[in-house]
Write a protein that holds these residues in place. Structure first.
Motif, mmCIF file in Angstrom:
data_model
loop_
_atom_site.group_PDB
_atom_site.id
_atom_site.type_symbol
_atom_site.label_atom_id
_atom_site.label_comp_id
_atom_site.label_asym_id
_atom_site.label_seq_id
_atom_site.Cartn_x
_atom_site.Cartn_y
_atom_site.Cartn_z
ATOM 1 N N GLN A 67 0.712 -1.277 -0.013
ATOM 2 C CA GLN A 67 -0.205 -0.166 -0.100
ATOM 3 C C GLN A 67 0.879 1.088 -0.013
ATOM 4 O O GLN A 67 2.026 1.274 0.612
ATOM 5 C CB GLN A 67 -1.192 0.142 1.346
ATOM 6 N N TYR A 68 0.366 2.266 -0.651
ATOM 7 C CA TYR A 68 1.100 3.606 -0.566
ATOM 8 C C TYR A 68 0.675 4.081 0.889
ATOM 9 O O TYR A 68 -0.304 3.725 1.431
ATOM 10 C CB TYR A 68 0.277 4.660 -1.591
ATOM 11 N N SER A 69 1.666 5.051 1.211
ATOM 12 C CA SER A 69 1.429 5.354 2.680
ATOM 13 C C SER A 69 0.115 6.280 3.146
ATOM 14 O O SER A 69 -0.236 6.228 4.160
ATOM 15 C CB SER A 69 2.739 6.389 3.052
ATOM 16 N N SER A 70 -0.593 6.750 2.081
ATOM 17 C CA SER A 70 -1.577 7.529 2.625
ATOM 18 C C SER A 70 -2.803 7.124 2.007
ATOM 19 O O SER A 70 -3.793 7.686 2.008
ATOM 20 C CB SER A 70 -1.420 9.180 1.820
ATOM 21 N N GLU A 71 -2.858 5.842 1.326
ATOM 22 C CA GLU A 71 -3.837 5.383 0.497
ATOM 23 C C GLU A 71 -4.110 4.214 1.057
ATOM 24 O O GLU A 71 -3.496 3.054 1.365
ATOM 25 C CB GLU A 71 -3.536 5.180 -0.826
ATOM 26 N N THR A 72 -5.579 3.921 1.173
ATOM 27 C CA THR A 72 -5.988 2.638 1.522
ATOM 28 C C THR A 72 -6.880 2.231 0.452
ATOM 29 O O THR A 72 -7.567 2.874 -0.210
ATOM 30 C CB THR A 72 -6.860 2.495 2.764
ATOM 31 N N GLN A 73 -7.065 1.272 0.363
ATOM 32 C CA GLN A 73 -8.001 0.596 -0.674
ATOM 33 C C GLN A 73 -9.113 0.184 -0.387
ATOM 34 O O GLN A 73 -9.226 -0.388 0.791
ATOM 35 C CB GLN A 73 -7.026 -0.285 -1.730
#
Length: 1437
Positions: free
Chosen positions: A566-572
């Motif tokens: 995951q990207y640090s600021s993105e949750t899917q």
């Protein structure tokens, strides 16, 4: 009938063994199997009953001396062997002080040697002023006459009376009379009584067997004579009759032993031993009790045993005489008193032991018990179960988190047994779960929805009554990596178009990171990839190529084997977010339901969830995915690498690493440090520590603990739901502390002198002191007028104080003196620790106003005290008081170590020795002083080697990893914490010779003819020679055939070719070559493959005529044994026998033909057939045979009267003779010889094509000193005859041993002797009975060419004979010895040593010789022994 034990060999009453050497005692006895032996020392058993007849003690100590005796037993009885007195020879050291005696001239005196512990009694030699004293018969008194008398008769004169071979008639009183000649003094005399003893001898002794009838008395005679009268002792089966206390056993000195009313239990071995001071003798007999038929006391019973285990069939019987036991399986005798077969053992009780069991052992086993009264038997069945083993073990497995793991496990087993499987993890059973996530079916373990809690080692165990088996596999769960933490961007001060990014490495998902993916967004535009593959090692980077005055955002994700994290600021729909795998589905049957509870999910894991409606027509469209995390769980692993240490008496410091990220199962909220007293576990002190995320190691303190107390310390990690497991407790004690009564403080001494101007009578003194600048701390002390010094106590260290002393008179307190004035200009010094006398160190003139001075030429790191005096025109002042002790600063050493010695230690190492620095040369504390060596090659190749040696007192160092046979130079320097000192002078040395490290170069081969190959090569590279190349060894063998590798020697480095012949024709050979030095062989070159040239073939073989009619013949053949090329075809020629010899009918057949039918022949006629094969070179040798065209044929008769005459028996071949049998009206074609090696070898064909027209044949390729049987069969056109009768067993002669012993080491024992140790050759290479060894040695002159000499010896038979003729040898007549001490060698000389094995035929060849050397050096300190087999250089002093 079984035979009781009996003694063999002769008695060895005494044996002397050197301390530290090996003792081997043999218990020689015969009798029926099984025989068991037991050893005793001084009457105490030191071994249990076993089949080992030898007692071996590797290193004899003085405490091992004593009387050794063995006992031997079998089923029929037991007896004790002769005793052996073993002495340990040793020589101790003199004890006591030097003697001093004063004697009047002309008087006699006795000097006794000092006490000395030794065995045997040492030979004492006296020296006077360095000169050996030769013993003589000089009497201590002049004119003294000595004479000997017995029974009033003079029998001799002189100080010694010798009686040769005394007997009992010489016993009596002897008188020594001393008188002075020409004197009236009365003679004096001394008396001594002589007793002559005689060892026991038996006047009556029993026969080897004594028959006793039941309920009748039996006499066993045993009467001994000797001086003094021997004492008789009786034994039954090694047990003294005195211990048996059987009233029916009556012993009399006049006759011997009477056994009254004989019973069955009296059977056994009775032994009488007669002993006196002169020795002992013995006799024994086996008492056989008759008239009781055998009966089974415990018959064998059926057994079921697993393969590989042990089976014991019991067979205990009664009867008299004791029944003999024999075990059979079918008609094969397995075990008896005279038969032993591997794995089948007859036990003392008569039981049969089978170990280990194999599946072929199933069947019926019969025990036969027999004596003179009859035979009985009993049968039992053995069932062997095949052992249960895991045939499909589980394999290590790595699965993605959330997927299913299947560990397969299967086993092979006996169909008659049932098996079950059990799975364990960490010793805890794994059972099927109620929800079905974990299940075990048919041995396989299935785990669904895997997560970090499933990681571990899983053991599959199969259980059955036919054995158990276990195998273990590792399960690893991997997942997507976490997002990088603490991603930060910073403007680049030096470049406006770039920014600096930094981040913390994330958890890698238990799978190594492959790379990072960096994306950026410019002015809130959509994200785009900036860098697709960032090195996973880096945690910061510069992002360039940006546009100034723009707004940028960055994000980073990690990628591993599973996928992109995951990207640090993105949750899917219901699956792990981002992880590969199919969706899991759950049906909701009620259309009104708008919620659902999903169970058995993985803790702290993100899922994607989608919902779709369905009707009878099918499934609708799924909703957009919703992502959600499951709740956190508690950690499942403790902190790692926990270390605790006591900081002081009340504080403990913890240091630890976080648990693996995979096992935290949530957000790490911190750590708890727990400490509790050892005796009060409920009194727990807990300190909570907030996690320091960037750090890999964490630290925390627990204070307020009790002093000098034992505590248990542990730590854990916790999340919001709760605590994880604790780390393993560590027991630790806090420090000691000072006594509660307080510190006595520092002490200082103040002294003063009386005032010059007293102004009255001094009545006392007042001492005042205070902390400088703090008047409130002032204290005073009144002292008497006689006190001129005082000890101040309770002062604080490193604190400045003001001191005042005032004198007191009746008028009051006077003034305190001013501080001392500076001293004058003349200065002296003293080294305080060594109490050296004061001496002038420095003088400075014309400096009256100076108040400081610099003193040169002092020694570094040395303590001094100084005092001074001033000088003016009047004279010098008194010396000032000494200064405080002052220590100069440290400095680098001024000089290198001395007496440097550089010598070769081995082929790849040099030993350097030196004299260490004196203490005055350290120039610093000893702890910081060390030495630095540097070693380099003379030719400049390779890197310089530098070695640092810690420890100021170190005197030697070995530098390893050098090149063999290479010149080196070395230097040494000393260093300390300040720096290095100067280098020493350069010293040269050379490493010793070694084997070549590379093969000869450019190896090529050329086929010269069908039997010759020319092999050429170039020498070994210079850097790989490692010594003087003495020659080459060429190895060659036929490719793809099981043939021995042959070897030829090429002497000298300059010879680089070899013609190999004779070789087999048209054969592929594998050729290799190596170089050798005195130290041994180098590596082989890469193999060169080459085929010899073609030639004409040999004759076709196994030519037979299986179908013969009146007018036709079918001929069958096989290709030539030696085709010598590619066979292109065959030619068959035939003609009528006795007709024109040149009139042949010829037919040619292709190369694949193996038979041909010839027609148109005349009936009842004899034809000559001739077969020939052809290669490209031409037609080869022919095979000729006669055929009669008739239909009256049958198989031949076998050869008769097979024999091997004694004159035809050699070590490796025998001559077989026979008489040819009937041909069966068809010509014989060939014979076949079969051979069997006794005792248990199989029949194998030896020669399959012996010509039909011979009646003897040489059977070669046999083993020396081995028994064989031979048989034959004849073959004609109809087929093979039956097998002939076997020959009588024939044993080949002994031959010289194939191999010599292998010398293991040569160790110096003194300056003129060495201890040679070796390993005996294997039994199969002795070729007979090994009788001993021969040890050759010779001195090598200092100016001889040892390299060439050694090389020749190592590889040439002629040179071997030459050096043998020139060498001195020692014959070692014991085959069991493994070491021998060579003595009377010359000091400081080189020697060569080699050994041979010998039997009655002769000596073996020898291996490469060992070389050793005493090296003369001036004495410094003991040198250590260094070896480099097989040609070691051994220096010692």
């Amino acid at each position: 009938m079984e035979v009781a034990p009996y003694l063999r060999g002769t008695a060895r009453l005494q044996q002397v063994v050197l301390e530290g050497n090996r003792l081997v005692l043999s218990c020689l006895a015969g009798g029926s199997w099984p025989l068991e032996y037991r050893w005793s020392l001084n009457g105490n058993n030191i071994t249990d009953w076993s089949s080992q007849y030898r007692l071996s003690i590797e290193q004899m100590q003085r405490s091992d001396a004593g009387v050794y005796q063995c006992a031997v037993r079998n089923r029929m009885g037991a007896l004790v062997h002769w005793k052996t007195q073993v002495h340990v020879a040793f020589l101790g050291n003199y004890s006591g002080e030097d003697q001093r005696k004063t004697v009047t001239q002309g008087r006699a005196t006795i000097l006794s040697p000092p006490p000395l512990a030794s065995y045997p009694q040492p030979v004492v030699t006296w020296y006077k002023d360095g000169q050996k004293i030769i013993p003589n018969n000089r009497l201590p008194v002049e004119n003294l006459l000595l004479s000997w008398k017995r029974e009033g008769r003079r029998i001799g004169t002189g100080p010694r009376l010798i009686l040769p071979a005394p007997d009992s008639s010489d016993s009596g009183m002897y008188i020594c009379e001393a008188a002075l000649s020409n004197s009236t003094t009365r003679p004096v005399e001394a008396r001594a009584h002589l007793t002559v003893t005689a060892p026991p001898s038996l006047a009556m002794q029993p026969k080897s067997r004594t028959i006793g009838d039941l309920e009748r008395n039996v006499e066993i005679p045993c009467v001994a004579t000797g001086v003094p009268q021997p004492r008789m002792e009786w034994f039954k089966d090694t047990v003294p009759l005195s211990k048996l206390a059987n009233p029916r056993y009556k012993v009399t000195m006049a006759t011997g032993l009477t056994v009254r009313r004989v019973q069955p239990g009296d059977g056994g071995v009775f032994q009488c031993i007669a002993r006196n001071a002169a020795g002992e003798t013995q006799a024994y007999t086996q008492l056989l009790v008759s008239s009781v038929a055998p009966l089974f006391a415990l018959p064998p019973v059926d057994q079921t045993v697993t393969e590989g285990h042990t089976a014991v069939f019991h067979c205990q019987t009664t009867g008299a005489p004791r029944p003999a036991i024999m075990w059979r399986k079918g008609t094969q005798v397995l075990a008896s008193g005279s038969v032993q077969i591997p794995r089948f053992s007859l036990l003392q009780s008569g039981s049969l032991q089978i170990q280990p069991i194999s599946s072929q052992d199933s069947g019926e086993y019969t025990c036969f018990a027999s004596n003179a009264e009859g035979t009985i038997n009993s049968t039992a069945t053995l069932t062997v179960l095949n052992r249960t083993v895991i045939s499909v073990p589980p394999s290590d497995l790595r699965v993605i988190k959330g997927t299913t793991a299947v560990l397969k496990c299967n086993a092979t087993h006996d169909p008659r047994v049932n098996i079950s499987f059990r799975w364990e993890r960490g010793g805890v059973a794994v059972v099927s779960s109620s929800g079905g996530r974990v299940s075990v079916r048919q041995g396989s373990l299935t785990i669904g929805q895997t997560w970090s809690g499933d990681i571990g080692d899983y053991t599959c165990t199969v259980l059955s009554k036919a054995g158990n088996d276990s195998k273990t596999a590792r399960l690893e769960v991997i997942e997507l990596p976490h997002s990088p933490r603490s991603l930060a961007a910073k403007l680049n001060d030096t470049d406006s178009r770039s920014v600096l990014l930094s981040w913390l490495r994330p958890f890698d998902g238990n799978s190594p990171l492959l790379y990072y993916l960096l994306e950026l967004s410019e002015n809130n535009s959509p994200w785009k990839v900036y860098l697709s593959e960032v090195d996973p090692i880096v945690t910061n980077m510069t992002v360039g190529g940006l546009t100034p005055a723009r707004t940028y955002q960055f994000r980073l994700c990690a990628v591993n084997q599973v996928g992109r994290g995951q990207y640090s600021s993105e949750t899917q729909r219901y699956r792990l977010a981002g992880l590969p795998g199919d969706y899991q589905e759950k049906n909701i049957t009620s259309p009104e339901t708008n919620y659902c509870l999903l169970k058995d999910l993985i803790i702290w894991t993100q899922y994607q969830i989608q919902v779709a409606a369905y009707t009878g027509a099918g499934l609708g469209v799924y909703s957009s995915p919703v992502t959600e995390y499951t709740l956190q769980g508690v950690p499942t692993a403790p902190p790692q690498d926990v270390q605790v240490v006591a900081v002081n008496s009340t504080t403990i410091r913890f240091t630890w690493s976080p648990p693996p990220q995979q096992f935290i199962n949530g957000i790490n909220q911190g750590y708890k440090l727990m400490v509790w007293p050892e005796l009060y576990p409920e009194d727990v002190t807990v300190v909570t520590i907030t996690p320091d995320y960037p750090a890999s190691r964490h630290t925390g303190l627990v204070s307020g603990l009790a002093k000098f107390t034992w505590y248990y310390c542990s730590t854990l990690c916790f999340t919001t739901p709760g605590d994880g497991p604790r780390s393993a407790p560590t027991l630790l004690q806090t420090h000691e502390d000072a006594d509660l009564l307080g510190d006595p403080g520092h002490v200082s001494q103040v002294s003063w002198s009386e005032p010059e101007d007293k102004n009255g009578i001094v009545t006392g003194y007042v001492l005042r002191w205070e902390v400088s600048g703090a008047e409130s701390s002032a204290q005073e002390k009144s002292l008497s007028n006689s006190t001129l010094q005082y000890h101040l106590s309770g002062l604080t260290s490193t604190t400045s104080y003001s001191l005042q002393v005032a004198a007191v008179t009746a008028a009051g307190r006077g003034l305190s003196p001013p501080p001392p004035s500076p001293p004058g200009f003349h200065q002296v010094m003293q080294e305080d620790d060594r109490e050296e006398p004061w001496k002038v160190l420095y003088q400075e003139e014309n400096q009256p106003d100076t108040n400081s001075i610099q003193i040169p030429n002092l020694s570094p790191f040395t303590q001094y005290r100084f005092r001074m005096r001033q000088l003016n025109i009047v004279g010098t002042s008194p010396l000032s008081s000494p200064s405080r002790t002052i220590q100069t600063l440290q400095d680098a050493p001024d000089s290198p170590p001395t007496q440097l010695i550089l010598q070769s230690s081995s082929q790849t190492s040099l030993k350097i020795k030196w004299k260490p620095l004196e203490e005055s040369e350290y120039n610093s504390s000893p702890e910081s002083v060390g030495y630095r060596l540097r070693v380099w090659r003379n030719d400049g190749q390779g890197d310089e080697r530098t070695v640092e040696i810690q420890g100021v007192s170190t005197t030697e160092c070995t530098v390893e990893g050098l090149s063999p046979w290479t010149h080196y130079q070395a230097q040494i320097q000393a260093y300390n914490s300040i720096g290095p000192g100067p280098w020493s002078n350069t010293l040269p040395a050379m490493t010793t010779e070694s084997v070549p490290s590379g093969p000869p170069q450019n190896v090529t081969a050329e086929a010269i003819s069908s039997t010759k190959i020319l092999l050429t090569w170039t020498p070994v590279l210079k850097s790989q020679k490692n010594g003087v190349i003495l020659g080459y060894k060429v190895f060659y063998n036929e490719r793809d055939l099981v043939s021995p590798r042959r070897e030829q020697l090429v002497s000298g480095e300059g010879r680089v070719s070899l013609m190999l012949s004779p070789l087999h024709k048209y054969t592929v050979y594998e050729l290799r070559v190596l170089a050798f030095t005195r130290s041994g062989d180098g590596p082989l070159s890469s193999p060169v493959l080459l085929r010899t040239k073609e030639d004409v073939p040999g004759p076709p073989v196994r030519v037979v005529f299986p179908e013969v009619r009146l007018t036709s013949v079918r001929v069958v053949w096989q290709p030539p044994t030696s085709p010598n090329g590619i066979v292109l075809g065959y030619q068959i020629s035939y003609r009528l026998e006795g007709r024109d010899a040149l009139r042949w009918t010829t037919v040619e057949v292709g190369s694949t033909g193996r038979q041909f039918t010839v027609t148109g022949l005349a009936p009842e006629q004899t034809y000559t057939f001739r077969l020939t094969a052809r290669t490209a070179v031409g037609w080869g040798q022919e095979h000729q045979a006669l055929v009669v065209t008739t239909e009256r044929r049958e198989r031949p008769q076998p050869p008769r009267k097979l024999s091997v005459p004694q004159e035809g028996v050699e070590a490796r071949r025998v001559q077989l003779q026979w008489v040819t049998g009937g041909s069966g009206s068809s010509p014989l074609r060939y014979f076949t010889v079969q051979m069997k090696e006794l005792p248990d070898g199989a029949w194998n064909p030896h020669t399959a094509d012996v010509p039909h027209n011979v009646t003897n044949w040489t059977i070669d390729g046999l083993k020396p000193f081995t028994s064989y049987k031979l048989r034959m069969l004849a073959t004609n056109d109809v087929g093979d005859s039956v097998l002939s009768k076997e020959t009588e067993p024939v044993t080949t002669l002994q031959d010289v041993p194939d191999k010599p012993p292998v010398i293991i080491s040569v160790k110096p024992t003194t300056t003129t002797s060495v201890l040679v140790q070796w390993k005996a050759p294997s039994d199969d290479s002795v070729n007979g009975v090994l009788t001993g060894f021969r040890l050759y040695y010779r001195e090598i002159p200092a100016n001889s060419s040892t390299s060439a000499e050694a090389g020749g010896q190592a590889n040439s038979t002629a040179s071997s004979a030459l050096i043998t003729a020139k060498s001195t040898f020692k014959t070692i007549s014991s085959a069991t010895l493994t070491e021998f001490e060579l003595t009377q060698l010359k000091k400081f000389q080189r020697y060569q040593i080699f050994m041979t094995s010998s039997n009655i035929v002769g000596e073996s060849l020898r291996l490469q010789p060992w070389m050793f050397l005493w090296e003369r050096q001036r004495p410094l300190w003991p040198l250590t022994l260094s070896e480099s087999p097989p040609c070691p250089l051994l220096p010692w002093r």
